[in-house]
Design a protein around this motif. Structure first.
Motif, PDB file in Angstrom:
ATOM      1  N   THR A  97       0.848  -1.191   0.000  1.00  0.00           N
ATOM      2  CA  THR A  97       0.000   0.000   0.000  1.00  0.00           C
ATOM      3  C   THR A  97       0.884   1.241   0.000  1.00  0.00           C
ATOM      4  OG1 THR A  97      -1.770  -1.111   1.215  1.00  0.00           O
ATOM      5  CG2 THR A  97      -1.787   1.289   1.231  1.00  0.00           C
ATOM      6  N   ALA A  98       0.669   2.128  -0.963  1.00  0.00           N
ATOM      7  CA  ALA A  98       1.441   3.376  -1.051  1.00  0.00           C
ATOM      8  C   ALA A  98       0.474   4.536  -1.209  1.00  0.00           C
ATOM      9  CB  ALA A  98       2.418   3.327  -2.222  1.00  0.00           C
ATOM     10  N   VAL A  99       0.560   5.498  -0.287  1.00  0.00           N
ATOM     11  CA  VAL A  99      -0.321   6.663  -0.308  1.00  0.00           C
ATOM     12  C   VAL A  99       0.547   7.916  -0.246  1.00  0.00           C
ATOM     13  CG1 VAL A  99      -2.271   7.823   0.786  1.00  0.00           C
ATOM     14  CG2 VAL A  99      -2.086   5.331   0.915  1.00  0.00           C
ATOM     15  N   PHE A 100       0.676   8.601  -1.363  1.00  0.00           N
ATOM     16  CA  PHE A 100       1.380   9.879  -1.444  1.00  0.00           C
ATOM     17  C   PHE A 100       0.407  10.849  -2.092  1.00  0.00           C
ATOM     18  CE2 PHE A 100       4.681   6.670  -1.468  1.00  0.00           C
ATOM     19  CZ  PHE A 100       5.728   7.219  -0.742  1.00  0.00           C
ATOM     20  N   GLU A 101      -0.429  11.509  -1.299  1.00  0.00           N
ATOM     21  CA  GLU A 101      -1.514  12.275  -1.897  1.00  0.00           C
ATOM     22  C   GLU A 101      -1.960  13.437  -1.017  1.00  0.00           C
ATOM     23  OE1 GLU A 101      -4.810   9.556  -2.291  1.00  0.00           O
ATOM     24  OE2 GLU A 101      -5.405   9.852  -0.209  1.00  0.00           O
ATOM     25  N   ARG A 102      -2.867  14.240  -1.611  1.00  0.00           N
ATOM     26  CA  ARG A 102      -3.526  15.365  -0.935  1.00  0.00           C
ATOM     27  C   ARG A 102      -2.515  16.318  -0.295  1.00  0.00           C
ATOM     28  NH1 ARG A 102      -8.688  14.035  -1.554  1.00  0.00           N
ATOM     29  NH2 ARG A 102      -9.359  11.855  -1.366  1.00  0.00           N
TER      30      ARG A 102
END
Length: 496
Positions: free
Chosen positions: A206-211
């Motif tokens: 899982t990779a979350v690089f956002e907002r």
């Protein structure tokens, strides 16, 4: 009295807890143990007392969802047997003490939703056994992410999110961590690009690089992180061509790249991926929809508000599980393939503000799934609903807005909990909270429908069954609120 092993003592509050500023009387249940320390600690005025250092065998501390105030005492760093510390959603303020770095046995650290200020101390690099590291939701937290975070090589879940004043970039040292889940989201001042070292994270799912103000291109090295199953790069300033190397990550279930400045074409290599959801809306993507975009598991395909041209490929009709299909606000033309209108699970199909047409033989299949519409470009011979200007039923959320189709956010399939181990939860059978089905064609009228969207997974931790000191807001914790039942605490202590 000698103790040759750890004892679990239970304490029950004998008063009705309403005001944390008052001392809390304690009643010992069961055997009476000769320890004045417990009384000193648990009769405090709603703060974490420095006497906590006297619990020399304490293994976990949960202080979640309380009205505890004050600061984190530096003496907490002396409880070197501690393996889990969570302090979330309280009124604790002040800086995070550097002495916490002395807790070298710590495996879980969750500091979320408090009033912590200052910086993330470099001493976190001393956590050589850490598995879960959460530093989230602190409006006054400043500074940058310390590069020492790269020495937490045992960390599998790392979340640094929703810290509005945290600045700088994501350190390249993240490539040293044996990470499975990364969360860098809603940090309004954290900028820069995704480090190329992401390709070293072969265990990451899982990779979350956002907002946030993330910029640049998706590094081609991402194709080496072949275990990714969920990739969230939403609502930022990413740009350029979506790399074809992403097609090497064939296990991606959820790909969310919406609301950026991606350009170029949709890679044909996407046909190698078994998407469940592919969301590319609100970018600058051009070219045709690849004929390769057919996969048995995909149920949500959203490319609205781009510059896609050409026709809808007939191969789109091979996506037999497709529920929502958003193609509106593009340069598409030609007829809707019969194979698409024959999809039995399709309940939301939007090609408004395009030049797409529908032939009369398709009316039966499509119109049976329309709640109501008011599109003057659809012939009266196709669908009476589209020309009667019928008012939608009360349970419907259909509205007519020329050229616009909006989709409010719905509850994700993996709704988080504060008492579960973080997992990815895409199910085999997708569900949606859409309250209406709909069809929208043409530029003079459209049907606003709801579409299922997925919120980036958030982090939760497992409550262990080991001994510990719990002041939490659950049924086994310390609740500073009106309650008609006593609240139980567990204290781990022993004597030689």
């Amino acid at each position: 009295m000698n103790f040759t092993h750890k004892m679990l003592l239970f304490f029950v509050f004998s008063s009705y807890l309403l005001n944390v500023s008052q001392a809390v009387p304690i009643q010992v249940v069961g055997q009476t143990f000769e320890t004045s320390t417990t009384t000193q600690i648990l009769s405090g005025p709603g703060t974490i007392p420095p006497e906590i250092r006297q619990f020399s065998v304490l293994t976990y501390i949960y202080l979640d969802s309380n009205q505890i105030s004050g600061t984190i005492p530096t003496e907490l760093g002396l409880v070197n047997t501690l393996t889990e510390l969570t302090l979330s959603y309280t009124r604790v303020s002040g800086t995070f003490p550097t002495e916490i770095g002395q807790l070298t046995n710590l495996k879980t650290l969750g500091i979320t939703g408090n009033q912590i200020s200052g910086t993330i101390p470099t001493e976190v690099g001393k956590f050589k056994q850490i598995h879960i590291f959460r530093f989230e939701g602190h409006a006054a937290l400043t500074g940058t992410i310390p590069t020492e975070i790269g020495t937490m090589t045992t960390c599998t879940i790392l979340s640094i999110s929703s810290n509005q004043q945290l600045s700088g970039t994501v350190p390249t040292e993240i490539g040293r961590i044996s990470i499975k889940e990364y969360y860098f989201t809603s940090n309004s001042k954290l900028s820069g690009s995704i480090p190329t070292e992401i390709g070293l994270l072969t265990r990451m799912d899982t990779a979350v690089f956002e907002r946030g103000p993330f910029t640049g291109r998706i590094p081609t090295e991402i194709g080496k992180a072949t275990n990714i199953q969920q990739l969230f790069l939403r609502s930022s300033d990413y740009e350029g061509q979506i790399p074809t190397e992403l097609g090497l990550v064939r296990g991606i279930d959820y790909l969310f790249l919406e609301e950026n400045r991606f350009s170029g074409t949709i890679p044909t290599e996407f046909g190698l991926i078994g998407f469940e959801q592919c969301i590319l809306r609100n970018n600058r993507i051009t070219g045709p929809i690849p004929t390769e975009m057919h996969m048995p598991s995909m149920w949500n395909f959203d490319v609205r508000n781009n510059q896609l041209a050409g026709t809808i490929p007939t191969e789109m009709g091979l996506n037999t599980r497709l529920i929502t299909l958003y193609l509106n606000n593009n340069l598409l033309s030609g007829a809707v393939p019969v194979e698409v209108t024959a999809l039995t699970n399709l309940n939301t199909f939007d090609v408004s503000t395009t030049r797409v047409e529908m032939v009369s033989t398709q009316s039966t299949n499509v119109c049976n799934r329309i709640t109501a519409c008011s599109n003057t470009l659809i012939s009266t011979t196709l669908c009476a609903k589209c020309n009667s200007n019928a008012v939608p039923s009360q349970s419907s959320t259909v509205s007519v807005s020329p050229g616009i189709s909006q989709s409010p956010t719905s509850t994700p399939p993996n709704s988080p909990s504060n008492t579960k181990t973080p997992t990815r939860t895409p199910s085999n059978t997708p569900t949606t909270t859409a309250t209406t089905t709909g069809l929208s064609l043409g530029a003079l009228g459209g049907t606003t429908t709801t579409a299922p969207t997925l919120t980036a997974p958030t982090l939760t931790t497992t409550t262990p069954t080991t001994t510990g000191f719990s002041l939490g807001g659950s049924s086994s914790g310390f609740s500073f609120g009106a309650t008609s039942t006593p609240t139980t605490l567990g204290i781990a202590t022993s004597k030689p």
